[in-house]
Design an enzyme around this catalytic site. Structure first.
Site, PDB file in Angstrom:
ATOM      1  N   GLU A   1       0.840  -1.212   0.000  1.00  0.00           N
ATOM      2  CA  GLU A   1       0.000   0.000   0.000  1.00  0.00           C
ATOM      3  C   GLU A   1       0.873   1.260   0.000  1.00  0.00           C
ATOM      4  O   GLU A   1       0.558   2.249  -0.664  1.00  0.00           O
ATOM      5  CB  GLU A   1      -0.939  -0.027   1.203  1.00  0.00           C
ATOM      6  CG  GLU A   1      -1.720   1.241   1.445  1.00  0.00           C
ATOM      7  CD  GLU A   1      -1.526   1.790   2.841  1.00  0.00           C
ATOM      8  OE1 GLU A   1      -0.983   2.909   2.972  1.00  0.00           O
ATOM      9  OE2 GLU A   1      -1.905   1.097   3.817  1.00  0.00           O
TER      10      GLU A   1
ATOM     11  N   LEU B   1     -19.471   2.318  28.665  1.00  0.00           N
ATOM     12  CA  LEU B   1     -19.648   0.981  28.133  1.00  0.00           C
ATOM     13  C   LEU B   1     -20.137   1.057  26.693  1.00  0.00           C
ATOM     14  O   LEU B   1     -20.909   1.956  26.338  1.00  0.00           O
ATOM     15  CB  LEU B   1     -20.640   0.182  28.992  1.00  0.00           C
ATOM     16  CG  LEU B   1     -20.897  -1.271  28.569  1.00  0.00           C
ATOM     17  CD1 LEU B   1     -20.891  -2.187  29.793  1.00  0.00           C
ATOM     18  CD2 LEU B   1     -22.245  -1.396  27.851  1.00  0.00           C
TER      19      LEU B   1
END
Length: 1083
Positions: free
Chosen positions: A108, A366
């Site tokens: 890449e 969370l």
């Protein structure tokens, strides 16, 4: 094309559709038509069906498949002021050779730097940058993408270049020897990044030989090792030749046209876009590979489940994750069972496991949901940050989560849950606004690799089409402890948690310390049959689901370019614009609550921060439903006061705003929650100094230009002495006298906007500040000839990188011509800085040149992160600016004109959605200039600039050899603790402690951090500088009926400035009476 020469094929309904919804999909019969080759134009197939799209999407779409198997979606956007393209390849680091980790990532890096048609290494980057665009590439587990954006007129040139490096890359030996260092620098940049460290560790702890465990980033050792293993005494040159050979072989083996998907967005017609795509991308070879390689095998064996991995982190925090390996769910995209379960397990409202754990004082935040890409390894993760008590009770945390899973398993699921989720998903898609073209191109390119029928290319990822309870429950039944794995993260693990005398292991690539333990028998039984927790229950119906989605459209010849000031009083100022171009049932409200008490001392600053944190903590449970219903809010503290933002569907926006403002005004701070917040803030501020060196040096440079700044360390000194009553008292004092400035932008009338302001004033119940009490930000001014260096050490002893932030101050933002020249200089040097300092000189992975703005002053910035000393980096930046001075002086008129036009494209780019427009307006409002048409003014000035004017400014304010008496330079050197090299000898020692520093001196002065622990010398240095004038409003029609009042104030300020100029000051040149005309101070 002669229609008789076309051939139609009919594809059946995809077999992967959910059987329960096949009847509703029976109308889809995917029809493709073959378009044979004609002359030099290769043949291809075109999809003839209708593509489902958002109701507001006025673009035209065409889906084609080239003869080599490459699929492309072409998007005609007649209004596009920026074109873009993205090509995605379904290959990534999971297909790396076992003996050369990181090869896909290295490919890449290499492939974009030179092709047979365009051999120059910097050709692609230079072409894109000069024409007002940007570009990047990303390597993932099973995909790699290459994207760019550009001036619409130059789209064909960008496509030609990206196609060229995909079918005929050069991969030169000289570049191989250099770019491998760039990959290594990228790896070293992330050595102390906890997220990277944890990801690689959890991948390593998988079944031996599974591709998921591979080291995707790669480094010098992994990429050059294949040659060294073959021959013990091989030279570096020969080892890298072997690396290049492996790279070319891997590219030939894994890059295949049938694995590629392409998205192009441009102003050209669909026929023109088709012609470009077919002619350019048909050259890529189809090597007959599996077009969509997927990895479905189990990633864990029995030895990996029912375990806890204890991980030592770099930063000080406590975190956990509970993971379940997911089966291949690609065929279930119509019902999305994993995302549906995330609605429950990630919920933060009443009855949720999140709310329960917060009330216990164990949890800070969370999240829950599926991770990973569809063809890669996927997990369902429930993760969050814990308090210290939560860390000590991590077993109870896990027990509560399994108790909620058990509750889900045994409870009925009323249909309203799916109805709410699917309704909001459909609403979001229906009113989906445009995004930045390169982001949208990326989304489309990846969607082409998913198993959606062509008709659902745009909608497949968004819409829930079938409720399949049996599938949801089948997935839920797999969320058991026997299929789970836990990570527990902490900087220092306590004996009462991990036990005494434990043996820690070291992960190979990042050096992460870890230990694995199996669940003990008692804990297993507790998780298998968790106790019922009475506080847990499923969510109630959501009262915030929007009901009125009416858009109040009006006829207009063209959209208004700015908001209008519709109210101005001693207490408040309100800006409003009724949406007249995006036509979505949404609005954005921004409210600045200004007070001089928000930031007077470190204690005030800490009180303000704690206050907004406890407000958001108190609101989290009650506002989560609003978030699910497409509404959002934030409360943040600024130097000038507080900022409240609400946005989303306007139907119930006022309800959310009232909820937030009433909590701000009437909050009663709970002692137990304050303890949690104080612990969170303390860790955050301490961890600040463990951040990326390049980010930290940027902060330090910014702080040196700010008259008053309280650092995290200074604020921490106040933290422990603050009580809940202190915060409530601070809130009352801060809100007793304020000035409110607000913006209402979107689907709200003038009357509703005024109601929003009335609501705000009613809730806050405040008196107005005097005009002289309203805080206004200003910037410190370096005198001409300044050469200021601040030198500090990084707090992390294991951080091997140092950094340089090099800043050249130009002038005030209100000086349009000077700032336009600055913008053009920044635009011209951006690509060469990357090509020379990063690619050629290999100084480091992070090399960023930018136009920098601080509180009304502007300048040119260069930021580099490297393992080399900052003073060496500074010398290379100086040398680079000399090179660019010569280039600029010898630039041809054609190249100069190209750069100007590329920058003008950027300046005149329109906002793509309501959020971008709001951000643009709010930036001008917060700056105090209210110069909403500044981008148009800049473009006009840039168009008229001459090369001679730009060269003269460059020589005076940028070039070291010609600007010695006129440049205003500040450099921050942030040193790694591992840096052993001594600074240059010409830097002198600091003066005696009793010597006064009242202004930048005329001799060199080193004020190193270790010699100035309390920051006294730095403080005195700043005290000797003058401030640039505060922002003054630009008179325009945006001021409405209040323009005359602003004109009177502006006239007085202009007279004051003129008077100061007559007495020797020169505010616009940033030389307003500084104590010394030159400085070569070392801070």
């Amino acid at each position: 094309m002669d229609p008789e020469r076309r051939h139609r094929t009919v594809e059946p309904v995809p077999s992967n559709l959910n059987p329960s919804s096949l009847a509703s999909q029976a109308r889809f019969v995917s029809t493709w038509e073959d378009v044979p080759a004609a002359g030099d134009a290769p043949g291809y197939r075109v999809f003839l069906g209708d593509i489902e799209k958002p109701s507001l999407d006025d673009r035209q779409y065409r889906l084609i498949e080239l003869h080599n198997g490459l699929r492309a979606v072409l998007v005609h956007d007649a209004a596009a002021d920026k074109a873009a393209a993205c090509l995605a390849v379904t290959t990534g680091y999971m297909l790396d050779p076992d003996d050369t980790p990181g090869l896909a990532h290295f490919c890449e890096h290499m492939i974009t730097k030179g092709s047979e048609p365009y051999p120059a290494e910097n050709d692609f980057h230079s072409f894109i940058s000069a024409n007002g665009g940007s570009r990047n590439a990303v390597t993932g587990p099973t995909s790699t993408e290459y994207w760019f954006s550009i001036s619409p007129a130059e789209l064909a040139g960008g496509l030609s270049r990206i196609a060229a490096f995909l079918h005929a890359p050069l991969f030169t030996e000289s570049l191989t020897a250099r770019e491998i260092n760039a990959v290594d620098s990228e790896f070293k940049r992330n050595l102390q990044n906890d997220a990277r460290r944890i990801l690689q560790l959890t991948k390593n702890l998988s079944l031996p030989g599974h591709p998921w465990a591979k080291f995707g980033t790669g480094n010098y050792a992994s990429l050059s090792g294949v040659g060294r293993r073959r021959e013990q005494n091989i030279s570096d040159e020969d080892a890298l030749k072997e690396t290049r050979a492996r790279l070319v072989a891997w590219w030939q083996q894994e890059y295949c046209a049938s694995r590629m998907s392409l998205a192009i967005i441009g102003r050209e017609s669909l026929d023109e876009l088709t012609s470009i795509a077919v002619s350019q991308f048909s050259k890529i070879a189809n090597r007959g590979l599996d077009p969509r390689p997927a990895f479905k095998d189990d990633v864990w064996g029995p030895e990996h489940t029912s375990t806890v991995i204890f991980i030592e982190t770099v930063k000080d925090y406590h975190g956990f994750s509970l993971s379940f390996h997911l089966p291949d769910l690609r065929e279930h995209y119509t019902s999305k069972p994993a995302s549906f379960l995330a609605h429950f397990l990630g919920h933060e409202g009443p009855g949720s496991v999140c709310a329960y754990l917060k009330k216990k004082g164990w949890l800070l935040d969370l999240s829950a949901g599926p991770t990973g890409t569809s063809r890669s390894v996927q997990f369902f993760k429930i993760q969050g940050r814990l308090t210290l008590e939560g860390y000590l009770h991590y077993r109870d945390v896990l027990h509560a989560i399994f108790a909620y899973i058990s509750l889900l398993r045994t409870s009925p699921m009323p249909l309203y849950h799916f109805t709410e989720v699917s309704t909001m998903a459909e609403t979001r898609f229906r009113f989906k606004e445009k995004a930045q073209p390169h982001r949208y191109a990326s989304t489309l390119a990846h969607a082409l690799a998913e198993p959606y029928p062509p008709e659902w290319l745009l909608s497949g990822d968004h819409i829930y089409r079938a409720w399949d309870e049996s599938l949801v429950r089948q997935l839920l039944d797999s969320f058991v402890q026997a299929r789970s794995r836990v990570t527990l993260e902490a900087k220092t693990h306590l004996d009462e948690v991990v036990g005494k005398g434990v043996q820690w292991e070291t992960e190979r690539w990042y050096g992460t310390q870890y230990m694995v333990k199996r669940y003990d028998e008692a804990f297993l039984q507790k998780l298998e049959q968790p106790d019922l927790i009475q506080e847990l229950h499923l969510p109630a119906p959501n009262p915030f689901i929007p009901e009125d989605l009416t858009v109040h459209r009006s006829e207009n010849s063209e959209p208004a370019k700015y908001p209008l000031l519709i109210k101005r009083s001693e207490l408040s100022q309100l800006w409003h614009k009724k949406d007249d171009q995006f036509w979505v049932p949404k609005a954005h409200v921004r409210i600045d609550i200004k007070s001089p008490l928000a930031y007077t001392t470190p204690r005030h600053a800490m009180l303000s921060r704690l206050f907004v944190d406890v407000v958001q903590d108190a609101l989290a449970e009650v506002t989560y439903d609003a978030d699910l219903a497409g509404l959002s809010y934030s409360v943040t503290n600024q130097i000038e006061g507080l900022t409240v933002s609400v946005g989303g569907y306007n139907d119930k926006l006022h309800v959310l705003l009232r909820t937030v403002l009433e909590k701000i005004r009437d909050l009663q701070v709970q002692p137990e929650r304050l303890c949690v917040i104080k612990e969170k803030v303390q860790r955050e501020y301490e961890n600040f100094y463990m951040g990326q060196p390049s980010n930290l040096s940027e902060y330090y440079a910014t702080w040196l230009f700010m008259p008053t700044i309280w650092t995290p360390a200074q604020k921490l000194g106040e933290l422990q002495s603050i009580s809940e009553s202190d915060i409530e008292r601070h809130r009352d004092e801060l809100l007793s006298k304020i000035f409110v400035e607000a913006l209402v932008n979107g689907n709200m009338t003038r009357e509703r906007a005024l109601d929003i302001m009335s609501l705000s004033e009613e809730c806050l119940r405040s008196r107005p500040l005097l005009a002289s009490e309203i805080p206004r930000q200003r910037s410190l001014v370096l005198p001409s000839g300044s050469d200021v260096v601040s030198r500090k050490r990084h707090a992390n002893p294991k951080e091997i990188n140092s950094s340089l932030s090099y800043y050249l101050q130009f002038g005030e933002a209100i000086d349009v011509k000077l700032c336009s020249i600055l913008s053009l200089i920044a635009h011209i040097v951006r690509e060469p800085s990357y090509s020379i300092l990063r690619t050629q000189e290999q100084l480091g992975y992070v090399v960023i040149s930018s136009h920098w703005s601080i509180n009304g002053t502007q300048g040119l910035a260069m930021r580099i992160q490297s393992t080399r000393p900052p003073w060496f980096l500074e010398s290379r930046v100086d040398a680079f600016y000399e090179i660019m001075g010569d280039r600029l002086a010898n630039m041809s008129p054609e190249e100069f004109s190209m750069h100007k036009e590329g920058l003008i494209v950027k300046k005149l780019e329109r906002p793509k959605n309501l959020g971008e427009e709001t951000a643009r307006f709010w930036g001008q409002i917060r700056s105090g200039y209210y110069d909403f048409l500044r981008h148009e003014t800049d473009a006009s000035v840039i168009r008229e600039l001459t090369l001679a004017e730009v060269v003269a400014t460059y020589d005076a304010l940028v070039r070291p050899s010609t600007g010695g008496h006129t440049r205003r330079k500040l450099a921050v050197h942030l040193l790694s603790q591992e840096m052993r090299e001594a600074p240059p000898e010409h830097v002198q020692s600091p003066p005696p402690a009793d010597s006064a520093v009242t202004a930048p001196g005329t001799s060199e002065l080193l004020l190193a951090e270790e010699d100035d622990v309390r920051g006294e010398a730095e403080s005195m240095f700043k005290a000797g500088l003058e401030c640039a004038p505060a922002a003054t409003p630009v008179l325009s029609d945006a001021l409405g009926e209040y323009r005359r009042a602003f004109a009177r104030v502006g006239g007085a300020l202009a007279n004051a400035r003129a008077s100061k100029t007559r007495t020797g000051g020169a505010p616009n040149s940033l030389n307003s009476g500084c104590a010394a005309s030159a400085s070569s101070a070392r801070l």
